[in-house]
Design a protein around this motif. Structure first.
Motif: not given
Length: 163
Positions: A22, A26, A41, A44-49, A53
């Motif tokens: 992660r 990130q 932001d 990071l919200a869109w690629y949070s799965d 990672w």
């Protein structure tokens, strides 16, 4: 072991490997956002799965830039100068092939996974829309149209991108 109080959720600790992935993912996403002028932001919200990672970590930075640029172009990630709480009436998004379809978040993820970075992406999105609308229009039962259209479009896209 303590029992969570009412209203508290029991958070599972992230395994160390996943936490490392992660952090590294990130870092790459943030760098790509800064280069492209994208809002960190929203990216990071869109690629949070957590399943995504390791891909971001293993791939070169050029690939990460392409993914973020594509998400920025599609509107999944907002521009860095945009405020998500204030509507900007001067800027109208250009209409896209998927506008008006009742897409779910999962649909967006599936479509992005199948089309990101492809030179024929626009053709694929138009074909996806055509397959959806043809199947939905052929369905006589109104409440089934969305699922019938979604299934037909997803099958079409899988066939079109597996070649």
């Amino acid at each position: 072991m303590s029992v969570p109080r009412q209203g508290e959720s029991e958070k599972k600790p992230i395994p160390r490997d996943a936490a490392d992935h992660r952090e590294a993912a990130q870092t790459k996403i943030i760098a790509a956002c800064r280069e492209l002028g994208a809002d960190v932001d929203s990216a990071l919200a869109w690629y949070s799965d957590p399943d995504d990672w390791p891909d971001f970590v293993a791939r070169p930075m050029a690939w990460v830039r392409l993914v973020v640029a594509d998400a920025l172009e599609q509107g999944f990630v907002i521009p860095g100068d945009a405020c998500p709480l204030v509507l900007d009436t001067d800027r109208k998004p250009k209409p896209g092939p998927l506008d008006g379809l009742p897409l779910l978040h999962e649909d967006h993820r599936f479509i992005a996974a199948r089309t990101q970075g492809r030179s024929d992406r626009d053709r694929l999105l138009r074909g996806y829309r055509r397959a959806w609308l043809e199947a939905a229009d052929a369905e006589p039962v109104e409440h089934k149209r969305g699922n019938v259209g979604r299934r037909a479009a997803n099958l079409w896209l899988m066939e079109a991108t597996d070649r």
